[in-house]
Design a protein around this motif. Structure first.
Motif, PDB file in Angstrom:
ATOM      1  N   ASP A 132       0.833  -1.210   0.000  1.00  0.00           N
ATOM      2  CA  ASP A 132       0.000   0.000   0.000  1.00  0.00           C
ATOM      3  C   ASP A 132       0.869   1.263   0.000  1.00  0.00           C
ATOM      4  O   ASP A 132       0.582   2.240   0.672  1.00  0.00           O
ATOM      5  N   VAL A 133       1.931   1.240  -0.795  1.00  0.00           N
ATOM      6  CA  VAL A 133       2.887   2.340  -0.874  1.00  0.00           C
ATOM      7  C   VAL A 133       2.189   3.628  -1.324  1.00  0.00           C
ATOM      8  O   VAL A 133       1.249   3.593  -2.117  1.00  0.00           O
ATOM      9  N   ASP A 134       2.635   4.733  -0.758  1.00  0.00           N
ATOM     10  CA  ASP A 134       2.136   6.032  -1.198  1.00  0.00           C
ATOM     11  C   ASP A 134       3.324   6.964  -1.412  1.00  0.00           C
ATOM     12  O   ASP A 134       4.482   6.579  -1.209  1.00  0.00           O
ATOM     13  N   ALA A 135       3.049   8.178  -1.842  1.00  0.00           N
ATOM     14  CA  ALA A 135       4.118   9.134  -2.157  1.00  0.00           C
ATOM     15  C   ALA A 135       5.001   9.399  -0.943  1.00  0.00           C
ATOM     16  O   ALA A 135       6.220   9.562  -1.073  1.00  0.00           O
ATOM     17  N   GLU A 136       4.409   9.419   0.248  1.00  0.00           N
ATOM     18  CA  GLU A 136       5.190   9.675   1.463  1.00  0.00           C
ATOM     19  C   GLU A 136       6.216   8.566   1.715  1.00  0.00           C
ATOM     20  O   GLU A 136       7.345   8.832   2.114  1.00  0.00           O
ATOM     21  N   ASP A 137       5.825   7.313   1.458  1.00  0.00           N
ATOM     22  CA  ASP A 137       6.757   6.190   1.619  1.00  0.00           C
ATOM     23  C   ASP A 137       7.956   6.339   0.690  1.00  0.00           C
ATOM     24  O   ASP A 137       9.096   6.103   1.081  1.00  0.00           O
ATOM     25  N   VAL A 138       7.695   6.727  -0.551  1.00  0.00           N
ATOM     26  CA  VAL A 138       8.778   6.898  -1.534  1.00  0.00           C
ATOM     27  C   VAL A 138       9.672   8.056  -1.119  1.00  0.00           C
ATOM     28  O   VAL A 138      10.904   7.955  -1.144  1.00  0.00           O
ATOM     29  N   ARG A 139       9.057   9.181  -0.700  1.00  0.00           N
ATOM     30  CA  ARG A 139       9.826  10.347  -0.249  1.00  0.00           C
ATOM     31  C   ARG A 139      10.732   9.989   0.929  1.00  0.00           C
ATOM     32  O   ARG A 139      11.898  10.385   0.972  1.00  0.00           O
ATOM     33  N   LEU A 140      10.195   9.225   1.885  1.00  0.00           N
ATOM     34  CA  LEU A 140      10.997   8.807   3.048  1.00  0.00           C
ATOM     35  C   LEU A 140      12.162   7.911   2.632  1.00  0.00           C
ATOM     36  O   LEU A 140      13.267   8.038   3.148  1.00  0.00           O
ATOM     37  N   ARG A 141      11.917   7.006   1.704  1.00  0.00           N
ATOM     38  CA  ARG A 141      12.972   6.096   1.270  1.00  0.00           C
ATOM     39  C   ARG A 141      14.104   6.868   0.597  1.00  0.00           C
ATOM     40  O   ARG A 141      15.275   6.607   0.830  1.00  0.00           O
ATOM     41  N   ILE A 142      13.760   7.849  -0.226  1.00  0.00           N
ATOM     42  CA  ILE A 142      14.780   8.659  -0.890  1.00  0.00           C
ATOM     43  C   ILE A 142      15.529   9.508   0.140  1.00  0.00           C
ATOM     44  O   ILE A 142      16.752   9.619   0.104  1.00  0.00           O
ATOM     45  N   ALA A 143      14.782  10.084   1.102  1.00  0.00           N
ATOM     46  CA  ALA A 143      15.416  10.886   2.156  1.00  0.00           C
ATOM     47  C   ALA A 143      16.353  10.027   3.004  1.00  0.00           C
ATOM     48  O   ALA A 143      17.410  10.486   3.430  1.00  0.00           O
ATOM     49  N   ARG A 144      15.977   8.775   3.240  1.00  0.00           N
ATOM     50  CA  ARG A 144      16.839   7.861   4.013  1.00  0.00           C
ATOM     51  C   ARG A 144      18.167   7.659   3.295  1.00  0.00           C
ATOM     52  O   ARG A 144      19.233   7.673   3.904  1.00  0.00           O
ATOM     53  N   ALA A 145      18.106   7.491   1.987  1.00  0.00           N
ATOM     54  CA  ALA A 145      19.335   7.303   1.205  1.00  0.00           C
ATOM     55  C   ALA A 145      20.234   8.534   1.292  1.00  0.00           C
ATOM     56  O   ALA A 145      21.456   8.422   1.201  1.00  0.00           O
ATOM     57  N   ARG A 146      19.637   9.690   1.504  1.00  0.00           N
ATOM     58  CA  ARG A 146      20.401  10.939   1.625  1.00  0.00           C
ATOM     59  C   ARG A 146      20.778  11.260   3.069  1.00  0.00           C
ATOM     60  O   ARG A 146      21.426  12.274   3.333  1.00  0.00           O
ATOM     61  N   GLY A 147      20.315  10.452   4.022  1.00  0.00           N
ATOM     62  CA  GLY A 147      20.639  10.675   5.429  1.00  0.00           C
ATOM     63  C   GLY A 147      19.782  11.743   6.096  1.00  0.00           C
ATOM     64  O   GLY A 147      20.204  12.343   7.075  1.00  0.00           O
ATOM     65  N   HIS A 148      18.568  11.958   5.602  1.00  0.00           N
ATOM     66  CA  HIS A 148      17.696  13.018   6.121  1.00  0.00           C
ATOM     67  C   HIS A 148      16.498  12.460   6.876  1.00  0.00           C
ATOM     68  O   HIS A 148      15.420  13.044   6.841  1.00  0.00           O
ATOM     69  N   VAL A 149      16.680  11.347   7.574  1.00  0.00           N
ATOM     70  CA  VAL A 149      15.575  10.677   8.249  1.00  0.00           C
ATOM     71  C   VAL A 149      15.921  10.440   9.713  1.00  0.00           C
ATOM     72  O   VAL A 149      17.068  10.172  10.053  1.00  0.00           O
ATOM     73  N   ILE A 150      14.918  10.541  10.575  1.00  0.00           N
ATOM     74  CA  ILE A 150      15.053  10.170  11.981  1.00  0.00           C
ATOM     75  C   ILE A 150      14.316   8.842  12.156  1.00  0.00           C
ATOM     76  O   ILE A 150      13.124   8.747  11.852  1.00  0.00           O
ATOM     77  N   ASP A 151      15.015   7.817  12.630  1.00  0.00           N
ATOM     78  CA  ASP A 151      14.410   6.512  12.911  1.00  0.00           C
ATOM     79  C   ASP A 151      14.016   6.470  14.379  1.00  0.00           C
ATOM     80  O   ASP A 151      14.809   6.824  15.262  1.00  0.00           O
ATOM     81  N   LEU A 152      12.791   6.034  14.638  1.00  0.00           N
ATOM     82  CA  LEU A 152      12.245   5.978  15.990  1.00  0.00           C
ATOM     83  C   LEU A 152      11.600   4.617  16.215  1.00  0.00           C
ATOM     84  O   LEU A 152      11.277   3.909  15.263  1.00  0.00           O
ATOM     85  N   THR A 153      11.397   4.280  17.476  1.00  0.00           N
ATOM     86  CA  THR A 153      10.678   3.055  17.831  1.00  0.00           C
ATOM     87  C   THR A 153       9.501   3.443  18.706  1.00  0.00           C
ATOM     88  O   THR A 153       9.671   4.115  19.722  1.00  0.00           O
ATOM     89  N   LEU A 154       8.307   3.029  18.293  1.00  0.00           N
ATOM     90  CA  LEU A 154       7.104   3.254  19.096  1.00  0.00           C
ATOM     91  C   LEU A 154       6.918   2.047  19.994  1.00  0.00           C
ATOM     92  O   LEU A 154       6.792   0.915  19.511  1.00  0.00           O
ATOM     93  N   LEU A 155       6.946   2.271  21.303  1.00  0.00           N
ATOM     94  CA  LEU A 155       6.738   1.203  22.279  1.00  0.00           C
ATOM     95  C   LEU A 155       5.266   1.195  22.649  1.00  0.00           C
ATOM     96  O   LEU A 155       4.730   2.196  23.123  1.00  0.00           O
ATOM     97  N   ARG A 156       4.621   0.069  22.419  1.00  0.00           N
ATOM     98  CA  ARG A 156       3.203  -0.061  22.729  1.00  0.00           C
ATOM     99  C   ARG A 156       3.020  -1.067  23.847  1.00  0.00           C
ATOM    100  O   ARG A 156       3.981  -1.600  24.385  1.00  0.00           O
ATOM    101  N   HIS A 157       1.763  -1.339  24.193  1.00  0.00           N
ATOM    102  CA  HIS A 157       1.474  -2.270  25.286  1.00  0.00           C
ATOM    103  C   HIS A 157       2.174  -3.603  25.069  1.00  0.00           C
ATOM    104  O   HIS A 157       2.461  -3.999  23.947  1.00  0.00           O
ATOM    105  N   GLY A 158       2.480  -4.250  26.166  1.00  0.00           N
ATOM    106  CA  GLY A 158       3.237  -5.493  26.075  1.00  0.00           C
ATOM    107  C   GLY A 158       4.651  -5.198  25.613  1.00  0.00           C
ATOM    108  O   GLY A 158       5.264  -4.221  26.023  1.00  0.00           O
ATOM    109  N   ASN A 159       5.151  -6.014  24.751  1.00  0.00           N
ATOM    110  CA  ASN A 159       6.500  -5.812  24.214  1.00  0.00           C
ATOM    111  C   ASN A 159       6.424  -5.436  22.740  1.00  0.00           C
ATOM    112  O   ASN A 159       7.365  -5.647  21.995  1.00  0.00           O
TER     113      ASN A 159
END
Length: 139
Positions: free
Chosen positions: A24-51
């Motif tokens: 279900d790719v959208d334009a935002e997914d593609v933009r993020l992937r290109i930005a990642r290749a350029r080093g312009h992305v912040i990677d985060l982890t969302l901690l939810r209930h349980g583990n």
């Protein structure tokens, strides 16, 4: 023209950089992937209930509202039995995202202004009502 666009899309999705994008790719997914290749992305982890942990990424100049949109999309993708009529508006009225003890309360504020950095852990935290805020200032 439509055929050319579809051919171009197939070529793009065949590119190794974009080959593992979700169905279900959208334009935002593609933009993020290109930005990642350029080093312009912040990677985060969302901690939810349980583990339960969900890896998410946002552009380095993202605002809180952008992060909320990415979190919403990630939860929709990761949660199997999520009701179709789930109220995201209600969720964001009742909860904030937080990093450490800092709640990300202002939608239009940049994440970097809250000190959010690469590999930080996010959590949902109950949003304080005006009455609760007033009471906590007295004590």
């Amino acid at each position: 023209m439509l055929t050319e666009a579809l051919d171009l899309l197939q070529d793009l999705l065949g590119d190794p950089l974009l080959s593992d994008l979700p169905e279900d790719v959208d334009a935002e997914d593609v933009r993020l992937r290109i930005a990642r290749a350029r080093g312009h992305v912040i990677d985060l982890t969302l901690l939810r209930h349980g583990n339960n942990r969900i890896k998410i990424s946002v552009l380095h100049n993202a605002k809180v509202v952008d992060l909320q949109r990415v979190v919403t999309k990630a939860i929709k993708r990761e949660t199997v039995n999520l009701p179709a009529a789930y109220s995201w508006k209600s969720l964001w009225r009742r909860y904030n995202l937080s990093v450490g003890s800092t709640q990300l309360t202002e939608s239009n504020k940049l994440l970097i202004h809250y000190g959010v950095k690469n590999n930080d852990k996010l959590r949902f935290s109950k949003r304080l009502t005006a009455k609760q805020k007033k009471h906590s200032k007295k004590h």
